[in-house]
Write a protein that holds these residues in place. Sequence first.
Motif, PDB file in Angstrom:
ATOM      1  N   MET A 281     -16.122  -4.035  25.650  1.00 25.19           N
ATOM      2  CA  MET A 281     -16.844  -3.405  26.747  1.00 25.19           C
ATOM      3  C   MET A 281     -18.033  -4.249  27.196  1.00 25.19           C
ATOM      4  O   MET A 281     -18.454  -4.180  28.340  1.00 25.19           O
ATOM      5  CB  MET A 281     -17.333  -2.014  26.316  1.00 25.19           C
ATOM      6  CG  MET A 281     -16.220  -0.983  26.302  1.00 25.19           C
ATOM      7  SD  MET A 281     -15.616  -0.721  27.995  1.00 25.19           S
ATOM      8  CE  MET A 281     -14.526   0.664  27.750  1.00 25.19           C
ATOM      9  N   GLY A 282     -18.575  -5.041  26.278  1.00 26.72           N
ATOM     10  CA  GLY A 282     -19.678  -5.930  26.630  1.00 26.72           C
ATOM     11  C   GLY A 282     -19.224  -6.972  27.644  1.00 26.72           C
ATOM     12  O   GLY A 282     -19.908  -7.222  28.638  1.00 26.72           O
ATOM     13  N   VAL A 283     -18.068  -7.563  27.410  1.00 30.01           N
ATOM     14  CA  VAL A 283     -17.526  -8.569  28.324  1.00 30.01           C
ATOM     15  C   VAL A 283     -17.245  -7.936  29.689  1.00 30.01           C
ATOM     16  O   VAL A 283     -17.534  -8.515  30.733  1.00 30.01           O
ATOM     17  CB  VAL A 283     -16.243  -9.212  27.742  1.00 30.01           C
ATOM     18  CG1 VAL A 283     -15.581 -10.117  28.752  1.00 30.01           C
ATOM     19  CG2 VAL A 283     -16.564  -9.979  26.477  1.00 30.01           C
ATOM     20  N   VAL A 284     -16.712  -6.719  29.683  1.00 30.28           N
ATOM     21  CA  VAL A 284     -16.445  -6.005  30.932  1.00 30.28           C
ATOM     22  C   VAL A 284     -17.727  -5.866  31.742  1.00 30.28           C
ATOM     23  O   VAL A 284     -17.789  -6.197  32.924  1.00 30.28           O
ATOM     24  CB  VAL A 284     -15.859  -4.601  30.646  1.00 30.28           C
ATOM     25  CG1 VAL A 284     -15.794  -3.775  31.915  1.00 30.28           C
ATOM     26  CG2 VAL A 284     -14.488  -4.720  30.026  1.00 30.28           C
ATOM     27  N   ALA A 285     -18.782  -5.419  31.059  1.00 28.83           N
ATOM     28  CA  ALA A 285     -20.054  -5.206  31.740  1.00 28.83           C
ATOM     29  C   ALA A 285     -20.611  -6.503  32.311  1.00 28.83           C
ATOM     30  O   ALA A 285     -21.289  -6.505  33.332  1.00 28.83           O
ATOM     31  CB  ALA A 285     -21.065  -4.581  30.776  1.00 28.83           C
TER      32      ALA A 285
ATOM     33  N   VAL B 271     -13.006  -1.723  37.061  1.00 30.51           N
ATOM     34  CA  VAL B 271     -12.363  -1.651  35.752  1.00 30.51           C
ATOM     35  C   VAL B 271     -11.216  -0.643  35.744  1.00 30.51           C
ATOM     36  O   VAL B 271     -11.305   0.424  36.352  1.00 30.51           O
ATOM     37  CB  VAL B 271     -13.376  -1.217  34.660  1.00 30.51           C
ATOM     38  CG1 VAL B 271     -12.763  -1.378  33.275  1.00 30.51           C
ATOM     39  CG2 VAL B 271     -14.659  -2.003  34.753  1.00 30.51           C
ATOM     40  N   ILE B 272     -10.153  -1.020  35.040  1.00 24.33           N
ATOM     41  CA  ILE B 272      -9.059  -0.104  34.765  1.00 24.33           C
ATOM     42  C   ILE B 272      -9.034   0.133  33.263  1.00 24.33           C
ATOM     43  O   ILE B 272      -9.114  -0.816  32.484  1.00 24.33           O
ATOM     44  CB  ILE B 272      -7.718  -0.739  35.196  1.00 24.33           C
ATOM     45  CG1 ILE B 272      -7.571  -0.695  36.707  1.00 24.33           C
ATOM     46  CG2 ILE B 272      -6.549  -0.058  34.526  1.00 24.33           C
ATOM     47  CD1 ILE B 272      -6.338  -1.426  37.162  1.00 24.33           C
TER      48      ILE B 272
ATOM     49  N   ILE C   8     -20.179  -0.187  37.268  1.00 30.67           N
ATOM     50  CA  ILE C   8     -21.389   0.593  36.972  1.00 30.67           C
ATOM     51  C   ILE C   8     -21.051   2.073  36.858  1.00 30.67           C
ATOM     52  O   ILE C   8     -21.479   2.768  35.939  1.00 30.67           O
ATOM     53  CB  ILE C   8     -22.472   0.349  38.054  1.00 30.67           C
ATOM     54  CG1 ILE C   8     -22.914  -1.113  37.972  1.00 30.67           C
ATOM     55  CG2 ILE C   8     -23.665   1.272  37.860  1.00 30.67           C
ATOM     56  CD1 ILE C   8     -23.907  -1.537  39.018  1.00 30.67           C
ATOM     57  N   GLU C   9     -20.223   2.545  37.793  1.00 26.25           N
ATOM     58  CA  GLU C   9     -19.777   3.934  37.777  1.00 26.25           C
ATOM     59  C   GLU C   9     -19.074   4.269  36.458  1.00 26.25           C
ATOM     60  O   GLU C   9     -19.304   5.308  35.852  1.00 26.25           O
ATOM     61  CB  GLU C   9     -18.854   4.167  38.981  1.00 26.25           C
ATOM     62  CG  GLU C   9     -18.097   5.474  39.005  1.00 26.25           C
ATOM     63  CD  GLU C   9     -18.927   6.675  39.449  1.00 26.25           C
ATOM     64  OE1 GLU C   9     -20.086   6.480  39.876  1.00 26.25           O
ATOM     65  OE2 GLU C   9     -18.414   7.805  39.340  1.00 26.25           O
ATOM     66  N   LEU C  10     -18.224   3.346  35.995  1.00 24.69           N
ATOM     67  CA  LEU C  10     -17.468   3.617  34.769  1.00 24.69           C
ATOM     68  C   LEU C  10     -18.395   3.768  33.557  1.00 24.69           C
ATOM     69  O   LEU C  10     -18.182   4.630  32.709  1.00 24.69           O
ATOM     70  CB  LEU C  10     -16.458   2.506  34.490  1.00 24.69           C
ATOM     71  CG  LEU C  10     -15.523   2.833  33.325  1.00 24.69           C
ATOM     72  CD1 LEU C  10     -14.295   3.566  33.822  1.00 24.69           C
ATOM     73  CD2 LEU C  10     -15.116   1.603  32.545  1.00 24.69           C
ATOM     74  N   PHE C  11     -19.407   2.926  33.477  1.00 24.62           N
ATOM     75  CA  PHE C  11     -20.309   3.002  32.326  1.00 24.62           C
ATOM     76  C   PHE C  11     -21.261   4.182  32.433  1.00 24.62           C
ATOM     77  O   PHE C  11     -21.639   4.775  31.439  1.00 24.62           O
ATOM     78  CB  PHE C  11     -21.110   1.705  32.185  1.00 24.62           C
ATOM     79  CG  PHE C  11     -20.343   0.611  31.486  1.00 24.62           C
ATOM     80  CD1 PHE C  11     -20.432   0.457  30.112  1.00 24.62           C
ATOM     81  CD2 PHE C  11     -19.509  -0.236  32.197  1.00 24.62           C
ATOM     82  CE1 PHE C  11     -19.718  -0.533  29.456  1.00 24.62           C
ATOM     83  CE2 PHE C  11     -18.792  -1.232  31.551  1.00 24.62           C
ATOM     84  CZ  PHE C  11     -18.903  -1.389  30.187  1.00 24.62           C
TER      85      PHE C  11
ATOM     86  N   PRO D 290     -22.870  -9.943  24.496  1.00 26.78           N
ATOM     87  CA  PRO D 290     -22.570  -9.179  25.714  1.00 26.78           C
ATOM     88  C   PRO D 290     -22.947  -7.713  25.504  1.00 26.78           C
ATOM     89  O   PRO D 290     -22.502  -7.093  24.547  1.00 26.78           O
ATOM     90  CB  PRO D 290     -21.048  -9.319  25.876  1.00 26.78           C
ATOM     91  CG  PRO D 290     -20.612 -10.318  24.880  1.00 26.78           C
ATOM     92  CD  PRO D 290     -21.647 -10.366  23.810  1.00 26.78           C
ATOM     93  N   ILE D 291     -23.788  -7.203  26.381  1.00 22.82           N
ATOM     94  CA  ILE D 291     -24.266  -5.828  26.229  1.00 22.82           C
ATOM     95  C   ILE D 291     -23.423  -4.914  27.114  1.00 22.82           C
ATOM     96  O   ILE D 291     -23.270  -5.180  28.299  1.00 22.82           O
ATOM     97  CB  ILE D 291     -25.740  -5.708  26.674  1.00 22.82           C
ATOM     98  CG1 ILE D 291     -26.587  -6.755  25.978  1.00 22.82           C
ATOM     99  CG2 ILE D 291     -26.264  -4.302  26.457  1.00 22.82           C
ATOM    100  CD1 ILE D 291     -27.079  -6.408  24.635  1.00 22.82           C
ATOM    101  N   PRO D 292     -22.898  -3.836  26.545  1.00 18.13           N
ATOM    102  CA  PRO D 292     -22.065  -2.941  27.364  1.00 18.13           C
ATOM    103  C   PRO D 292     -22.902  -2.101  28.322  1.00 18.13           C
ATOM    104  O   PRO D 292     -22.939  -0.882  28.227  1.00 18.13           O
ATOM    105  CB  PRO D 292     -21.323  -2.090  26.332  1.00 18.13           C
ATOM    106  CG  PRO D 292     -22.101  -2.203  25.081  1.00 18.13           C
ATOM    107  CD  PRO D 292     -22.914  -3.448  25.136  1.00 18.13           C
TER     108      PRO D 292
END
Lengths: 338, 318
Positions: free
Chosen positions: A212-216, A222-223, A237-240, B257-259
């Motif tokens: 999830m860090g890489v996603v952010a 995101v899917i 941003i909405e997803l987190f 990496p910070i979520p």
Amino acid sequence: MLLEVNDLSLSLKRAGKYSKILDGISFQVAQGETLGIVGESGCGKSMTALSLMQLLPDKARLGGKVDLQGEQITSFSKRKLEKIRGNQMSMIFQDPLTSLNPLHTVGTQVEESLILHTKKSKQERRDRVLHLLRAVGLPRAEELIDEYPHQLSGGMRQRVMIAIAMACEPQLLICDEPTTALDVTVQAQILELMNDIKRQTKMGIIMITHDMGVVAEVCDRVIVMYAGKIVEEAPVIELFQNPKHPYTQGLLDSIPKLGERKKKLGSIPGTVPTPGNMPAGCRFADRCIHAMDICRSTLPPMINIQENHQTACWLYDEKEAKNDGSARSTELETALHN
Amino acid sequence: MALLEVQNLKQHFTTKKGFMGEKTVIKAVDGVSLSIEEGKTLGVVGESGCGKSSLGRSILRLVEPTEGSVKFNGQEIVGMSPRGMKELRKEMQIVFQDPYASLNPRNTVRKILEAPLLIHGTGNKKERQERIESLAGKIGLRKEQLNNYPHEFSGGQRQRIGIARALMLNPKLIIADEPVSALDVSVQSQVLNLMLDLQQERNLSYMFISHDLSVVQHVSDKVAVMYLGKVVEIADVKKVYKDPLHPYTRALLSALPIPDPVRVRNRIILQGDLPSPANPPPGCPFHTRCPMATKECAEIVPPLEEKTTDHFAACIHT
């Protein structure tokens, strides 16, 4: 739209029987956009990538439609596919050591797609390779071009992989866990490079990861996948900030956060159903704390939460929420606020 | 008195290079000193090849340390007789990274859990079974499942079996070597919760070895950061994460990496890769990648010094 995936499904033969690995996968990627695909092991994220590239075992059954720049590539012949792979769309794999050929020099491997897809002369190709090696931040490109993969570190190998993928300036780049095998400080370098590439080109990127860090860090949208299906889709941003599907919520709760020590982490009880044993209803129902009767009997459709934000969960179906009485919605409210 | 005291521990491996056998010495652990208090967790972080796993193994004498001292409950264990060592092994156990490779595939879980009791001749048959069943309940296994083989369990369940095996003899210290790295996050959190529960219940001490900074932060009381066989910083977890002193720790933390997609990042991007432990740079091992490096750094090996109260770092510039 750069890439349009419509109702993609995939069945693989296992022990004489076909079982569905992917089911009803639909999404789009726009030019210059980075789409993240997240989920835990076995959810089908890598198979989605391989299906797009059509790098599948012989007996695989692929269903649905994939359009790349308006061309339906799912109906392409092998030969036509070879023309677009590595040219219009390319892929970076997780393990840079096993995906490079140990017997060929770095230069030969980066050059390969230039030989296949361009009419450049030998000298032009060498120049282009040197340019690419420099562009991905590799030092001493002139020497490196004649070195072999074993002479490079993990981070450098992944940079070479990126150079190979970028060689023909693809419109779509698929990255399958590109930093999972790397140390954090090297991962930071590669993510920085990916962000640079994103800014400089108009490439669409699909970033597959469990982190999830890489996603952010790198994704725009995101899917979230679970057991071969998409359960939620939203801008990053909405997803987190406003995750809707109980699986997404559980996933985000189970990550240890900086600044919170020895607190009880959220966890998701149970295990993912196996491909041959998918339940009739929602695939997450057995592990879901909010599961209702309908969840076990009927597969939830994608429900619009707001523009660009959809989730496949009965909790957000207006009719269902009403049927189940107001108790459900207050329970849900408190669950969401806790 | 600390439960575990490690003084100047060294673990050097000799490898032969090439056909004629030119010998090179790999200093996997090179003069590490640290201690673990009863009921507390020391996190050990670092990137691959920094020597964190070797450290864990040489503390337990799974590989014989080259030099240094390891005191458990005040008793020196380096050079201890095999008989004395066997007694002490009851007190200190290890949990391995790969839950697939560390359980014997040909034994049932019941047998796997019984093995430590049999080896140490603890209890009679009935007592042993009672102990197995009570611990199995703790880790969330049903009685019937005890007769299953490891392959019938998921990764998370297997890792919990590994933890139960380590607990069979009621140890005081558990060295956990990357116990959750092979697991998905939702399963990882179950294992971490279990480890924290067990710690509270039994006043266990952990040495938690991991490359994952957020996991280490979550479970540890104190943290040691390793780089090329040396501890470069060691302090209370809050100090290390809030106010890191060593430039390597700073870079490591900033690389995480910070979520949280809205968080602003101030990233220190390190140049290059970890040097090979077979051929570490002279002076400060980090100077080749350090943004603060000066000429002296290539010459002086910085000692691990107390910079502020109970906050140790090995850097001449802080």
